[in-house]
Every structure is written in structure tokens, then in C-alpha cells.
Design an enzyme around this catalytic site. Structure first.
Site, short mmCIF file in Angstrom:
data_model
loop_
_atom_site.label_atom_id
_atom_site.label_comp_id
_atom_site.label_asym_id
_atom_site.label_seq_id
_atom_site.Cartn_x
_atom_site.Cartn_y
_atom_site.Cartn_z
N THR A 262 -6.28 1.62 16.32
CA THR A 262 -6.01 2.52 15.20
C THR A 262 -7.22 2.54 14.27
O THR A 262 -8.16 1.74 14.41
CB THR A 262 -4.78 2.08 14.38
OG1 THR A 262 -5.10 0.88 13.66
CG2 THR A 262 -3.57 1.86 15.27
N TYR B 72 -4.97 -9.97 4.37
CA TYR B 72 -4.20 -9.18 5.32
C TYR B 72 -3.17 -10.06 6.03
O TYR B 72 -1.98 -9.72 6.10
CB TYR B 72 -5.13 -8.53 6.34
CG TYR B 72 -4.42 -7.64 7.33
CD1 TYR B 72 -4.06 -6.35 6.99
CD2 TYR B 72 -4.10 -8.10 8.62
CE1 TYR B 72 -3.41 -5.52 7.90
CE2 TYR B 72 -3.45 -7.29 9.53
CZ TYR B 72 -3.10 -6.00 9.17
OH TYR B 72 -2.44 -5.19 10.07
N ASP C 22 1.87 9.13 2.53
CA ASP C 22 0.53 8.65 2.81
C ASP C 22 -0.40 9.16 1.71
O ASP C 22 -0.09 10.15 1.04
CB ASP C 22 0.04 9.14 4.18
CG ASP C 22 -1.05 8.25 4.77
OD1 ASP C 22 -2.13 8.16 4.16
OD2 ASP C 22 -0.82 7.63 5.82
N ASP D 59 13.76 8.99 -4.89
CA ASP D 59 15.14 8.52 -4.68
C ASP D 59 16.12 9.65 -4.33
O ASP D 59 16.91 9.52 -3.39
CB ASP D 59 15.63 7.74 -5.89
CG ASP D 59 15.11 6.30 -5.90
OD1 ASP D 59 14.70 5.81 -4.83
OD2 ASP D 59 15.11 5.67 -6.98
#
Length: 253
Positions: A185, A150, A41, A74
């Protein structure tokens, strides 16, 4: 039947993990026994605030749209069992008035970022088994005026999940999408119309007013969405892949 420790010892990636659905998924996976969580995030403080118990947690601060971030991740993702492709941003405005810069801003996170997350997750799962849930939206299924970038991005990621499911089924890797309707949210807080409504009536009343557009007359909680996502990730959904699960209180009826 869901088992409380169904993810015992398994590893999972969650993007958009600092709040909302992503944070709820991180908490639920940890509570159900996940041994290792990789959280991504831009909000470091939000991720730091998550109490995830004894689970091994790697909190990665950065944008899912940054290819270099994924290349660097990775090695940490090797042998990944599950992924929640969740990070996203909102946008408002009519298509005729949206600038290309705003269009690209949304697509960079919601579509390009989802692509990078999914592609690197699938590589990390190698020959499987594994499971992925992509967070789409009912706005990708039902045209809703005023949120063009969106809605288009969410339609695209839902179809991307189905293509990935077809490409990876032989490896035992399942890919599904969830299409939430209204969920309480922080993404709502970005919209100017919502800000104006909150200023007039307060946030709780604003959410309740918007929820009246659904037949069940309620918005879901992030925990409810996380429960559905964990179902699709888990062994109870072993025969489900390439599915876009709508959970919207009847909004798309």
C-alpha cells in the site's frame, strides 16, 4: 461460505477509504451489495476516483482525529450495520530520537482517530446487531525496531477492539481486529528508508526485497486484506468476536 450479495441493503463506514485497504474494502462492500457507504479520508481526490456503482455513497473529507467531524456525522451514521476502522499513518525512527510532536502526530490519527471512529460507530449501532473490524498490524504484536509510535498505536487499537467486543457482545455487536503483515500500500511511500530503496531498485523490486522477510516471501494485496475484513464483518463470522486475526505470510512465526 461467502455470498456475493451478503451485505445487500446494509450500511457501512470505512475510514482511510481513499487508497489501499480502505479503498479495497469500499469497493468490495459495494460489490457485495452494500446499500449505503460512508467514506472518510483526508484525500478527496482518492475518494472521488472510487467507482462504487449504484451504492449510496457519502464521501466525507477530513481527519478521523477531528472530534467535530464525528459529532457532525452522527445523524448520517444512525442505524449503522458495519464499520471498518482503518485510517492510519506511518512513522519511522528510534524511540530515543523521536520527538513528542511526532509521537503525538501518529497517536492522534492511529489511536485517537480509531477511538473516535469506534466509539461513534458503536453508538450508531445502538442495540445491534452490527460488526466492526479494526485494522491493527503485526507490528503491534511483534516488536519491530524503528517504528515505535506506529507499533505502539497498533498494539493499542488491537486491545481496544477486544475491550469493545467484551462490552458490546450482549447487544449482538461484534468487534474484531485484523493484524496484517506486509501489504503493498501507499503507506510505505512515507518512509525515508523505503524511498531510498525505491530510488535504488524501483518500487516493485523494493516491495519484493522486503517481502523476503516473510516465510511465504510475499506481501499481500489490499484486496486480500479486504476479503478477510469482509469475512469478519459478515454473517459467516457470526460466532467470532474479540479476535485479532493475523494475516502476515508467517512474519510473526
Amino acid at each position: 461460505m461467502t455470498h456475493i450479495q451478503e451485505f445487500s441493503g446494509r450500511s457501512a463506514l470505512v475510514t482511510g477509504a481513499a487508497s489501499g485497504i480502505g479503498a479495497a474494502c469500499a469497493r468490495m462492500l459495494a460489490a457485495r451489495g452494500a446499500g449505503k457507504l460512508v467514506l472518510v479520508d483526508v484525500d478527496a481526490a482518492g475518494m472521488d476516483a472510487l467507482d462504487l456503482g449504484p451504492c449510496e455513497v457519502h464521501r466525507i473529507v477530513g481527519s478521523v482525529a477531528d472530534e467535530a467531524l464525528w459529532v457532525g456525522l452522527d445523524p448520517l451514521l444512525a442505524g449503522l450495520d458495519h464499520a471498518v476502522v482503518n485510517a492510519g499513518i506511518g512513522s519511522g525512527g528510534q524511540i530515543s530520537s523521536i520527538s513528542l510532536a511526532e509521537w503525538r502526530r501518529v497517536m492522534a490519527v492511529n489511536l485517537d482517530g480509531a477511538f473516535l471512529t469506534l466509539a461513534h460507530s458503536l453508538r450508531a449501532m445502538a442495540d445491534g446487531p452490527g460488526s466492526v473490524v479494526v485494522v491493527a498490524s503485526t507490528t503491534g504484536l511483534k516488536p519491530v525496531p524503528g517504528i515505535g509510535p506506529y507499533g505502539v498505536s497498533k498494539a493499542a487499537v488491537a486491545h481496544m477492539a477486544r475491550i469493545a467486543a467484551a462490552e458490546n457482545a450482549e447487544k449482538g455487536i461484534r468487534v474484531n481486529a485484523i493484524a496484517p503483515g506486509g501489504v503493498d500500500t501507499a503507506i510505505w511511500d512515507e518512509g525515508e528508508d523505503f524511498k531510498a530503496l525505491v530510488a535504488a531498485v524501483g518500487r516493485e523490486a523494493a516491495i519484493a526485497r522486503m517481502a523476503k522477510t516473510t516465510p511465504l516471501r510475499r506481501f499481500a494485496s489490499s484486496d486480500e486484506m479486504a476479503d478477510t475484513i469482509c469475512y469478519l464483518l459478515g454473517d459467516g463470522a457470526a460466532n467470532i468476536t474479540g479476535h485479532v486475526m493475523v494475516t502476515d505470510g508467517g512474519f510473526t512465526l
